[in-house]
Design a protein around this motif. Structure first.
Motif, PDB file in Angstrom:
ATOM      1  N   GLY A  70     -22.807   2.918 -39.309  1.00 20.47           N
ATOM      2  CA  GLY A  70     -22.819   2.419 -40.668  1.00 20.47           C
ATOM      3  C   GLY A  70     -22.260   1.010 -40.753  1.00 20.47           C
ATOM      4  O   GLY A  70     -22.754   0.176 -41.519  1.00 20.47           O
ATOM      5  N   TYR A  71     -21.238   0.755 -39.963  1.00 24.23           N
ATOM      6  CA  TYR A  71     -20.643  -0.587 -39.895  1.00 24.23           C
ATOM      7  C   TYR A  71     -21.668  -1.585 -39.366  1.00 24.23           C
ATOM      8  O   TYR A  71     -21.858  -2.666 -39.940  1.00 24.23           O
ATOM      9  N   TYR A  72     -22.349  -1.210 -38.307  1.00 23.08           N
ATOM     10  CA  TYR A  72     -23.334  -2.116 -37.713  1.00 23.08           C
ATOM     11  C   TYR A  72     -24.476  -2.397 -38.687  1.00 23.08           C
ATOM     12  O   TYR A  72     -24.910  -3.543 -38.849  1.00 23.08           O
ATOM     13  N   LEU A  73     -24.961  -1.354 -39.356  1.00 22.26           N
ATOM     14  CA  LEU A  73     -26.052  -1.547 -40.315  1.00 22.26           C
ATOM     15  C   LEU A  73     -25.615  -2.435 -41.469  1.00 22.26           C
ATOM     16  O   LEU A  73     -26.393  -3.249 -41.958  1.00 22.26           O
ATOM     17  N   ALA A  74     -24.367  -2.296 -41.904  1.00 24.89           N
ATOM     18  CA  ALA A  74     -23.855  -3.149 -42.974  1.00 24.89           C
ATOM     19  C   ALA A  74     -23.835  -4.604 -42.542  1.00 24.89           C
ATOM     20  O   ALA A  74     -24.137  -5.508 -43.331  1.00 24.89           O
ATOM     21  N   ILE A  75     -23.490  -4.853 -41.277  1.00 21.63           N
ATOM     22  CA  ILE A  75     -23.480  -6.210 -40.735  1.00 21.63           C
ATOM     23  C   ILE A  75     -24.892  -6.791 -40.751  1.00 21.63           C
ATOM     24  O   ILE A  75     -25.117  -7.927 -41.185  1.00 21.63           O
ATOM     25  N   VAL A  76     -25.856  -5.999 -40.296  1.00 23.60           N
ATOM     26  CA  VAL A  76     -27.244  -6.475 -40.263  1.00 23.60           C
ATOM     27  C   VAL A  76     -27.756  -6.728 -41.677  1.00 23.60           C
ATOM     28  O   VAL A  76     -28.377  -7.757 -41.955  1.00 23.60           O
ATOM     29  N   TYR A  82     -27.792 -14.696 -36.892  1.00 20.46           N
ATOM     30  CA  TYR A  82     -29.221 -14.935 -36.718  1.00 20.46           C
ATOM     31  C   TYR A  82     -29.764 -14.175 -35.511  1.00 20.46           C
ATOM     32  O   TYR A  82     -30.823 -13.549 -35.582  1.00 20.46           O
ATOM     33  N   ARG A  83     -29.033 -14.209 -34.416  1.00 21.43           N
ATOM     34  CA  ARG A  83     -29.470 -13.472 -33.225  1.00 21.43           C
ATOM     35  C   ARG A  83     -29.576 -11.978 -33.511  1.00 21.43           C
ATOM     36  O   ARG A  83     -30.513 -11.311 -33.064  1.00 21.43           O
ATOM     37  N   THR A  84     -28.620 -11.463 -34.258  1.00 18.84           N
ATOM     38  CA  THR A  84     -28.650 -10.042 -34.603  1.00 18.84           C
ATOM     39  C   THR A  84     -29.897  -9.702 -35.399  1.00 18.84           C
ATOM     40  O   THR A  84     -30.569  -8.698 -35.139  1.00 18.84           O
ATOM     41  N   ILE A  85     -30.225 -10.538 -36.375  1.00 20.02           N
ATOM     42  CA  ILE A  85     -31.395 -10.280 -37.208  1.00 20.02           C
ATOM     43  C   ILE A  85     -32.679 -10.318 -36.389  1.00 20.02           C
ATOM     44  O   ILE A  85     -33.516  -9.413 -36.446  1.00 20.02           O
ATOM     45  N   VAL A  86     -32.851 -11.358 -35.595  1.00 22.10           N
ATOM     46  CA  VAL A  86     -34.122 -11.585 -34.913  1.00 22.10           C
ATOM     47  C   VAL A  86     -34.335 -10.613 -33.755  1.00 22.10           C
ATOM     48  O   VAL A  86     -35.440 -10.128 -33.533  1.00 22.10           O
ATOM     49  N   THR A  87     -33.273 -10.326 -33.020  1.00 27.42           N
ATOM     50  CA  THR A  87     -33.425  -9.452 -31.850  1.00 27.42           C
ATOM     51  C   THR A  87     -33.335  -7.985 -32.200  1.00 27.42           C
ATOM     52  O   THR A  87     -33.692  -7.131 -31.385  1.00 27.42           O
ATOM     53  N   GLY A  88     -32.860  -7.669 -33.397  1.00 22.57           N
ATOM     54  CA  GLY A  88     -32.710  -6.273 -33.759  1.00 22.57           C
ATOM     55  C   GLY A  88     -31.436  -5.655 -33.249  1.00 22.57           C
ATOM     56  O   GLY A  88     -31.178  -4.482 -33.476  1.00 22.57           O
ATOM     57  N   GLY A  89     -30.630  -6.437 -32.536  1.00 22.38           N
ATOM     58  CA  GLY A  89     -29.325  -5.969 -32.108  1.00 22.38           C
ATOM     59  C   GLY A  89     -29.381  -4.803 -31.158  1.00 22.38           C
ATOM     60  O   GLY A  89     -29.591  -4.950 -29.962  1.00 22.38           O
ATOM     61  N   VAL A  90     -29.218  -3.595 -31.684  1.00 14.33           N
ATOM     62  CA  VAL A  90     -29.189  -2.401 -30.861  1.00 14.33           C
ATOM     63  C   VAL A  90     -30.500  -2.233 -30.106  1.00 14.33           C
ATOM     64  O   VAL A  90     -30.520  -1.797 -28.956  1.00 14.33           O
ATOM     65  N   GLY A 122     -17.187  -8.219 -37.493  1.00 18.50           N
ATOM     66  CA  GLY A 122     -18.214  -7.468 -36.773  1.00 18.50           C
ATOM     67  C   GLY A 122     -19.349  -8.337 -36.270  1.00 18.50           C
ATOM     68  O   GLY A 122     -19.886  -8.117 -35.184  1.00 18.50           O
ATOM     69  N   ARG A 123     -19.717  -9.336 -37.044  1.00 20.78           N
ATOM     70  CA  ARG A 123     -20.768 -10.257 -36.597  1.00 20.78           C
ATOM     71  C   ARG A 123     -20.398 -10.893 -35.259  1.00 20.78           C
ATOM     72  O   ARG A 123     -21.215 -10.978 -34.335  1.00 20.78           O
ATOM     73  N   LYS A 124     -19.155 -11.329 -35.156  1.00 20.40           N
ATOM     74  CA  LYS A 124     -18.712 -11.985 -33.927  1.00 20.40           C
ATOM     75  C   LYS A 124     -18.607 -10.991 -32.775  1.00 20.40           C
ATOM     76  O   LYS A 124     -19.011 -11.280 -31.653  1.00 20.40           O
ATOM     77  N   LEU A 125     -18.080  -9.820 -33.055  1.00 18.78           N
ATOM     78  CA  LEU A 125     -17.901  -8.827 -31.996  1.00 18.78           C
ATOM     79  C   LEU A 125     -19.238  -8.386 -31.413  1.00 18.78           C
ATOM     80  O   LEU A 125     -19.412  -8.341 -30.197  1.00 18.78           O
ATOM     81  N   PHE A 126     -20.184  -8.066 -32.287  1.00 18.16           N
ATOM     82  CA  PHE A 126     -21.464  -7.571 -31.798  1.00 18.16           C
ATOM     83  C   PHE A 126     -22.345  -8.685 -31.252  1.00 18.16           C
ATOM     84  O   PHE A 126     -23.321  -8.412 -30.557  1.00 18.16           O
ATOM     85  N   ALA A 127     -22.003  -9.916 -31.552  1.00 20.02           N
ATOM     86  CA  ALA A 127     -22.740 -11.038 -30.958  1.00 20.02           C
ATOM     87  C   ALA A 127     -22.408 -11.172 -29.482  1.00 20.02           C
ATOM     88  O   ALA A 127     -23.252 -11.567 -28.673  1.00 20.02           O
ATOM     89  N   ASP A 128     -21.173 -10.858 -29.107  1.00 19.67           N
ATOM     90  CA  ASP A 128     -20.719 -11.055 -27.732  1.00 19.67           C
ATOM     91  C   ASP A 128     -20.710  -9.780 -26.908  1.00 19.67           C
ATOM     92  O   ASP A 128     -20.611  -9.834 -25.673  1.00 19.67           O
ATOM     93  N   THR A 129     -20.786  -8.622 -27.563  1.00 18.32           N
ATOM     94  CA  THR A 129     -20.683  -7.347 -26.870  1.00 18.32           C
ATOM     95  C   THR A 129     -21.760  -6.405 -27.380  1.00 18.32           C
ATOM     96  O   THR A 129     -22.053  -6.387 -28.578  1.00 18.32           O
TER      97      THR A 129
END
Length: 237
Positions: free
Chosen positions: A61-67, A108-116, A24-31
């Motif tokens: 829930g999956y996304y929050l678990a990744i974060v 790291y990008r997910t954490i800092v940018t907040g992702g969603v 999931g980390r990789k998927l949400f990093a690119d999409t």
């Protein structure tokens, strides 16, 4: 705690869950979050989508678990080795922070940018890690985690700068890797700093911030500068 953490308590389940989070980390990093469906995630992971629902209940829930998983790892690395002298602990915190960003760029990008971005729970997780890192720096600098509001604002400002600098830095590393130079090649002809150089820069900036804090908040005197304080710790693993 994310409700998904109640699932998968056996050793095999924990391994499987960790594997799904890594994917999931990789998927949400690119999409973007909205562009990925549970079907897409299952296809990329090579699993039945029912496993996503079993371990995480929903895509959110999956996304929050990744974060949450990414945040826990970053905080653990940055805030470790609490038995060290204060100045050394500050340097180790910065070094651990950079090591994590360098070797876990997508997370790291997910954490800092907040992702969603618009998800208040994701932003709350991001803000919590910032508070923990500010408290860790304050404890290393002053021996206690709580500081007056003005001092805290100055530390938050420094950390915000660290986040922007680090995002730019790992972007340069990624570009270098894409060009075939290697992400861990160190500073080169392209002028990109290596881990040690960037660590030295951030330590110097923190030292300047602590000096300014002392001018405005007398109860937070700038810690003495020990020998080698401006040289970051390197070689973390």
């Amino acid at each position: 705690m994310n409700n998904s953490q109640q699932r998968g308590t056996t050793g095999r389940s924990q391994v499987r869950r960790a594997e799904l989070i890594a994917i999931g980390r990789k998927l949400f990093a690119d999409t973007s979050y909205d562009a990925l469906s549970v079907d897409d995630i299952a296809k990329h992971a090579g699993i039945a989508k029912g496993l996503i629902y079993y371990y995480f209940k929903s895509k959110r829930g999956y996304y929050l678990a990744i974060v949450e998983d990414s945040v826990a790892e970053l905080v653990a690395r940055a805030g470790g080795e609490t038995d060290l002298p204060n100045a050394e602990r500050v340097r180790r915190t910065i070094d651990g922070y950079l090591y994590y960003a360098e070797h876990h760029q997508a997370a790291y990008r997910t954490i800092v940018t907040g992702g969603v971005g618009s998800d208040s729970e994701v932003l709350a997780i991001r803000d919590a890690v910032r508070e923990e890192l500010v408290a860790t720096i304050a404890e290393g600098a002053y021996g206690h985690r709580t500081v007056p509001p003005l001092a805290r604002l100055a530390l938050v400002g420094w950390l915000s700068g660290v986040e922007g600098i680090t995002l730019e830095w790992i972007g340069g590393l990624a570009a270098r890797a894409a060009a075939g130079a290697g992400a861990a090649a160190g500073a080169g002809a392209d002028g990109q700093p290596d881990h040690a150089q960037l660590g030295a820069l951030l330590v110097r900036q923190l030292r300047a911030t602590l000096t300014v804090i002392a001018e405005f908040v007398p109860q937070c005197p700038a810690p003495p500068v020990p020998d080698g304080d401006l040289v970051p710790v390197t070689g973390s693993s």
